[in-house]
Each structure stands twice: as C-alpha cells, then as structure tokens.
Enzyme design. Structure first.
Site, PDB file in Angstrom:
ATOM      1  N   PHE A   1     -25.459 -18.389  36.415  1.00  0.00           N
ATOM      2  CA  PHE A   1     -25.006 -17.248  35.616  1.00  0.00           C
ATOM      3  C   PHE A   1     -26.033 -17.031  34.501  1.00  0.00           C
ATOM      4  O   PHE A   1     -26.759 -17.955  34.150  1.00  0.00           O
ATOM      5  CB  PHE A   1     -23.614 -17.573  35.042  1.00  0.00           C
ATOM      6  CG  PHE A   1     -23.069 -16.495  34.162  1.00  0.00           C
ATOM      7  CD1 PHE A   1     -22.725 -15.264  34.690  1.00  0.00           C
ATOM      8  CD2 PHE A   1     -22.910 -16.703  32.801  1.00  0.00           C
ATOM      9  CE1 PHE A   1     -22.237 -14.257  33.867  1.00  0.00           C
ATOM     10  CE2 PHE A   1     -22.418 -15.701  31.983  1.00  0.00           C
ATOM     11  CZ  PHE A   1     -22.079 -14.480  32.513  1.00  0.00           C
ATOM     12  N   ASP A   2     -26.106 -15.818  33.916  1.00  0.00           N
ATOM     13  CA  ASP A   2     -27.243 -15.551  33.009  1.00  0.00           C
ATOM     14  C   ASP A   2     -27.272 -16.436  31.757  1.00  0.00           C
ATOM     15  O   ASP A   2     -28.339 -16.893  31.354  1.00  0.00           O
ATOM     16  CB  ASP A   2     -27.433 -14.059  32.691  1.00  0.00           C
ATOM     17  CG  ASP A   2     -26.190 -13.368  32.195  1.00  0.00           C
ATOM     18  OD1 ASP A   2     -25.234 -14.068  31.847  1.00  0.00           O
ATOM     19  OD2 ASP A   2     -26.194 -12.123  32.142  1.00  0.00           O
TER      20      ASP A   2
ATOM     21  N   TYR B   1      -6.777 -30.892  11.147  1.00  0.00           N
ATOM     22  CA  TYR B   1      -8.217 -30.948  11.409  1.00  0.00           C
ATOM     23  C   TYR B   1      -8.531 -31.896  12.559  1.00  0.00           C
ATOM     24  O   TYR B   1      -9.375 -31.603  13.411  1.00  0.00           O
ATOM     25  CB  TYR B   1      -8.977 -31.400  10.154  1.00  0.00           C
ATOM     26  CG  TYR B   1     -10.472 -31.302  10.349  1.00  0.00           C
ATOM     27  CD1 TYR B   1     -11.152 -30.132  10.025  1.00  0.00           C
ATOM     28  CD2 TYR B   1     -11.194 -32.358  10.898  1.00  0.00           C
ATOM     29  CE1 TYR B   1     -12.508 -30.025  10.238  1.00  0.00           C
ATOM     30  CE2 TYR B   1     -12.557 -32.255  11.108  1.00  0.00           C
ATOM     31  CZ  TYR B   1     -13.217 -31.091  10.780  1.00  0.00           C
ATOM     32  OH  TYR B   1     -14.556 -30.984  10.996  1.00  0.00           O
TER      33      TYR B   1
ATOM     34  N   ASP C   1     -19.631 -25.125  37.390  1.00  0.00           N
ATOM     35  CA  ASP C   1     -19.464 -24.088  36.369  1.00  0.00           C
ATOM     36  C   ASP C   1     -18.186 -23.375  36.797  1.00  0.00           C
ATOM     37  O   ASP C   1     -18.187 -22.526  37.687  1.00  0.00           O
ATOM     38  CB  ASP C   1     -20.682 -23.158  36.374  1.00  0.00           C
ATOM     39  CG  ASP C   1     -20.582 -22.076  35.304  1.00  0.00           C
ATOM     40  OD1 ASP C   1     -19.518 -21.963  34.666  1.00  0.00           O
ATOM     41  OD2 ASP C   1     -21.568 -21.334  35.119  1.00  0.00           O
TER      42      ASP C   1
ATOM     43  N   HIS D   1     -31.071  -4.685  28.355  1.00  0.00           N
ATOM     44  CA  HIS D   1     -29.950  -3.812  28.693  1.00  0.00           C
ATOM     45  C   HIS D   1     -28.933  -3.713  27.557  1.00  0.00           C
ATOM     46  O   HIS D   1     -28.227  -2.727  27.443  1.00  0.00           O
ATOM     47  CB  HIS D   1     -29.268  -4.270  29.982  1.00  0.00           C
ATOM     48  CG  HIS D   1     -28.779  -5.679  29.936  1.00  0.00           C
ATOM     49  ND1 HIS D   1     -29.637  -6.754  29.848  1.00  0.00           N
ATOM     50  CD2 HIS D   1     -27.528  -6.194  29.934  1.00  0.00           C
ATOM     51  CE1 HIS D   1     -28.921  -7.869  29.805  1.00  0.00           C
ATOM     52  NE2 HIS D   1     -27.642  -7.559  29.851  1.00  0.00           N
TER      53      HIS D   1
ATOM     54  N   LYS E   1     -12.104 -16.773  31.170  1.00  0.00           N
ATOM     55  CA  LYS E   1     -11.807 -16.250  32.508  1.00  0.00           C
ATOM     56  C   LYS E   1     -10.502 -16.890  32.998  1.00  0.00           C
ATOM     57  O   LYS E   1      -9.432 -16.422  32.648  1.00  0.00           O
ATOM     58  CB  LYS E   1     -12.970 -16.533  33.463  1.00  0.00           C
ATOM     59  CG  LYS E   1     -14.191 -15.634  33.268  1.00  0.00           C
ATOM     60  CD  LYS E   1     -14.943 -15.895  32.004  1.00  0.00           C
ATOM     61  CE  LYS E   1     -16.252 -15.177  31.881  1.00  0.00           C
ATOM     62  NZ  LYS E   1     -17.392 -16.069  31.770  1.00  0.00           N
TER      63      LYS E   1
ATOM     64  N   ALA F   1     -15.700 -21.366  35.659  1.00  0.00           N
ATOM     65  CA  ALA F   1     -15.032 -20.249  34.971  1.00  0.00           C
ATOM     66  C   ALA F   1     -13.914 -19.625  35.815  1.00  0.00           C
ATOM     67  O   ALA F   1     -12.872 -19.244  35.294  1.00  0.00           O
ATOM     68  CB  ALA F   1     -16.061 -19.185  34.593  1.00  0.00           C
TER      69      ALA F   1
HETATM   70  C1  LIG Z   1     -18.741 -16.156  31.439  1.00  0.00           C
HETATM   71  C2  LIG Z   1     -19.450 -17.206  32.132  1.00  0.00           C
HETATM   72  C3  LIG Z   1     -20.174 -18.182  31.431  1.00  0.00           C
HETATM   73  C4  LIG Z   1     -20.353 -18.143  29.936  1.00  0.00           C
HETATM   74  O1  LIG Z   1     -19.136 -18.234  29.283  1.00  0.00           O
HETATM   75  P1  LIG Z   1     -18.840 -17.526  27.882  1.00  0.00           P
HETATM   76  O2  LIG Z   1     -17.421 -17.942  27.613  1.00  0.00           O
HETATM   77  O3  LIG Z   1     -19.007 -16.054  28.075  1.00  0.00           O
HETATM   78  O4  LIG Z   1     -19.788 -18.084  26.886  1.00  0.00           O
HETATM   79  C5  LIG Z   1     -20.776 -19.183  32.162  1.00  0.00           C
HETATM   80  N1  LIG Z   1     -20.709 -19.219  33.494  1.00  0.00           N
HETATM   81  C6  LIG Z   1     -20.024 -18.296  34.194  1.00  0.00           C
HETATM   82  C7  LIG Z   1     -19.963 -18.396  35.684  1.00  0.00           C
HETATM   83  C8  LIG Z   1     -19.377 -17.262  33.543  1.00  0.00           C
HETATM   84  O5  LIG Z   1     -18.726 -16.325  34.255  1.00  0.00           O
END
Ligand SMILES: *Cc1c(COP(=O)(O)O)cnc(C)c1O
Length: 457
Positions: A119-120, A67, A210, A445, A253, A212
């Site tokens: 990003f959204d 844990y 950010d 969507h 990613k 990813a």
């Molecule tokens: C996918 C993504 C996120 C969100 O990550 P999740 O793992 O899907 O929650 C944030 N910023 C960018 C640029 C992303 O491509």
C-alpha cells in the site's frame, strides 16, 4: 438488506450544479481541496469514514482515560489477542504509525521487503527506513477483466526464487496485504497465505500481515475457497493471523472506527524495541496515541466486523453497484471485491491521452454531474513529467476508485452513483481532459492544480 436500522442521521449536502461548477473552479480542479460540505456522496475513501454502532458508542462512553493501565486498554488487548493470537499487542493512532514503528525497528538500509503489493504508505515507510519495497503480485492480477477470485495473491514462484536467489539474504520480511488495496482490493486465499508462511519459515524470514481489511478477506475466502466454505469469517480470520509472525493494522478500516491501529507481534525482543519507539513517539504502551474511548470502540468494532450478516450485506452492496456500473457501459476491475470499485476510465475515455488524465476527467465529471467525490488512481497519481512538462511516465491503467464507507450509504445512494455514471457514459466523447498547472515534487495528486483541456474536434 442492511442488517441494521438507522438511529441517528446526518443531512447530506445538496449543492446545485452551478455551486459545484464554481467549487471545482475555485479548487483548480483538485477534488482534495473541496470542502466536504460541498460533496453529496463522498466515496473518496473507506478509511475512518464508517458509522459507529450503538454498542461502539456505548463502549466509548465507558472508556477509561487513565494515562496507564486503563480498563479500556485491557479490553482492547483481550479483543485483539483473542482475534490474532499474537503475544504482544501495541496500540497506535493509525496504520501508518504502526508501519513506521515496525519498519524503523526491523529494517536497515539495503534490506528488501517483499509483498503481494505494498500500500502507498507502507511503501513510503519502507523507503523512509532506507529499504526497498518490492511487489510480487500474481500473474492473474495483470488482467483487470479476469474474474479470478484471488487476484490479491502473491506470486509464489517469484517469492521462492527471490528467497533462494542472490537477493535472498537481504530480504528482511514478507508482507501480505489483505485484502490487496494497491491491487484493486482483491483478496488473498488461505492457500496462498499458508504457502507464503511455509516459505518464510523455511528461509527464516519474518512474515507479517497488513491486515486493514482482514474481515473482508475472510468473507471472500468463505465464498470462494472450497476448503473454507463451512467456516465462519471469524474462524478464517483467526487462522490467517496465526499463519504470520505479526501484523500491522489500520483500524480505520475493518475495526470500523474513526481513528486507531495496532501492531501484533510474537517476537519478544522485537516487541520490546517497538515499545520503546512507541512510547517515545506515539504515547505510553497502554494507549499508543489514542484515547481510552477509542480503544474500547476498536475492541467492539473488531467483534462486529466479522458478523456474517454485516459482511454479506457489504459484499452485496458492492455487487449491486458493480451491476449498475456495468449496465452503464463502464468496466471495472473484476471481480468487484468489497471496499471499493475501480472504474476503468482509460477504456471509457480513449480520446483522452494519459497525460491529460482520463481518470481525473471522470472523477471531475462525477462531481460535476452528481456531487460524487472519488479518487483518481491513474497517471495523475503515478505518472511523471520532465522539467519542460513533457510526459515521461504514465500509469499502467487509468482508474477511478469509488470507495465504499462502512454502514454509511444505502442502496438508493449507490443508485444515484450508477445513474450519474450512466449519464456521463452516454456522452463520454464530450468529456475533456486536464493539464497540470502547478505540482509538488512528491505525492503530487494531493496538491496539484489543473486546468481543462478542450476536446479537439
Ligand atoms: C489505510 C491503509 C494503511 C495505512 O493506514 P492509515 O490508518 O491510513 O494510516 C496501510 N495499509 C493498508 C492496506 C491500508 O489500506
């Protein structure tokens, strides 16, 4: 060629055309509602869809499920610390969890977050914290056809003007998304990152990545930024992280895992506040909502993802598909980038007006003709109607995204995508649009149902 060979395989579904027709009708033309087993080539997303390596699986088997204080956490912690240099590392179950924790700790109503493009989910989490998410993309980003190499950059003049202007005191942080997913997957140059970092220091504003797709960004920097031609992608990535005060990362990613993420931070006081929220909402600070095996697989993935042979092949496959798509007479956002191609559906289907969703029409054709699933990024995603269903806002471009999962499909799979697109493009004027039958008040969507609108003759 692919710098790996295949040890484990999974059959891909091959439904007949009639089965695909029936499936589309059954889901009311919403591709999110298809069962994955009805899809032959699934290019819906590159998130969490990569193939694990033998070394990742082995690392996962050695995972420690204690844990707290597990061996897995310390291995993960060391891998992320070496890569990023940040003083505090907090695991989270995916990118948006990291966003929620950081933003709800750092932001307050009335504050502003500036970004090259949010990003959204990033935008949603900024807004949920009561703050404003403001995009400052560079001017080149507006021209989809321009092959400029760093269309993911932030507009430095707009950034400087905002920080110095009347809104400057309300700016809570600057976020650079690398690569710029909301902006066609385009990379950000090291020069742009350095200048942004310097501006943030001058105005005392925290600067976050950010991150990813940090490895894909680093690869494109080594290809296109003269000062970095002789560096390895790993060296570029290490330098990029050190220009910022912290990062959020979706490990689904560029850590090539099915689930995972983290926050990296230098500010000890902020780290402590984030940690408390992490413990309350995700899990204890040494697992953050993940299993020990997930932490081990992330650590291993983070070392594999910057290997030049892997990145070179990934860029090459994207370029290969881009070539097939252009040859079919379909335009994409140039240059092609690495994690996805964005098809210009508006230009291919000029007879379909935005409120009949040319992007969605092309996405449905790709499924019908070739069993290929993609994502509409046009007026179905970004448009709005009034209560009577009259269109009041359409998207700036009608796009379809073909996302490329990591290490999953081979060139012959992508040739199937190119061939399918070529068949559709040949008789583009017979492709019909759609109208919305039912929709949800937000993120429509995902849940909308649609019906075909016959082509007028
Ligand atoms: C996918 C993504 C996120 C969100 O990550 P999740 O793992 O899907 O929650 C944030 N910023 C960018 C640029 C992303 O491509």
């Amino acid at each position: 060629m692919e710098p790996y060979r295949i040890k484990v395989v999974e059959p891909i579904p091959q439904p007949t055309r009639q089965q695909r027709e029936e499936a589309l009708k059954r889901v009311h033309y919403n591709l999110f509602d298809l069962r994955a087993e009805e899809v032959t080539i699934d290019l819906l997303t590159d998130s969490g869809t990569g193939a694990l390596s033998a070394a990742q699986l082995a690392a996962g088997m050695a995972g420690d499920e204690s844990y707290s204080g597990s061996r897995s956490f310390y291995r993960f912690h060391e891998a992320v610390t070496e890569l990023t240099g940040y003083a505090h590392i907090l695991p989270a179950h995916q990118g948006r969890a990291a966003e929620r924790i950081l933003f709800s700790t750092l932001l307050e109503p009335g504050r502003i977050v500036l970004a090259n493009t949010h990003f959204d989910t990033t935008r949603a989490n900024v807004e949920l914290a009561g703050a404003e998410a403001r995009d400052l993309p560079c001017a080149e980003a507006r021209n989809l056809d321009s092959p400029a190499p760093f269309k993911g950059n932030i507009d430095l003049d707009a950034l400087a003007a905002t920080l110095a202007g009347p809104d400057g005191s309300r700016v809570a942080m600057v976020v650079m998304t690398i690569t710029n997913n909301g902006g066609g997957g385009q990379p950000v140059s090291m020069d742009n990152l350095k200048r942004t970092s310097a501006l943030c220091r001058r105005y005392g504003v925290p600067f976050f990545l950010d991150a990813a797709r940090f490895a894909e960004n680093a690869w494109l920097v080594t290809r296109h930024e003269a000062a970095y031609r002789d560096r390895t992608p790993r060296q570029v990535a290490e330098e990029a992280f050190r220009l910022a005060d912290g990062c959020m990362m979706s490990a689904k990613k560029d850590a090539i895992v099915h689930i995972g993420g983290f926050i990296g931070l230098n500010d000890p006081e902020l780290a402590q506040r984030c940690e408390l929220l992490l413990i309350a909402t995700e899990g204890f600070a040494t697992y953050g909502g993940l299993a020990g095996r997930d932490l081990d697989m992330m650590a291993q993935g983070l070392t594999e993802v910057t290997e030049p042979a892997y990145l070179a092949e990934r860029a090459d496959v994207a370029a290969h598909l881009a070539q097939r798509v252009r040859a079919a007479g379909v335009d994409i956002i140039e240059p092609p980038g690495m994690h996805a191609l964005y098809l210009n559906a508006g230009r291919l289907l000029p007879h379909i007006p935005p409120h009949h969703f040319p992007g969605h029409a092309l996405a449905c054709q790709l499924y019908l003709e070739g069993g290929i699933r993609s994502a509409e990024l046009g007026s179905l995603y970004l448009g709005e109607e009034d209560e009577q269903g009259n269109p009041v806002k359409s998207a700036p471009y009608e796009l379809v995204r073909l996302a490329l999962p990591r290490r999953v499909y081979t060139r012959s799979h992508y040739d199937h995508v190119g061939d399918t697109l070529a068949r559709i493009a040949k008789r583009a004027d017979s492709v019909h649009g759609f109208r919305i039958v039912e929709q949800s008040p937000i993120l429509r969507h995902f849940r909308a149902t649609l019906a075909p609108v016959p082509v007028e003759s």
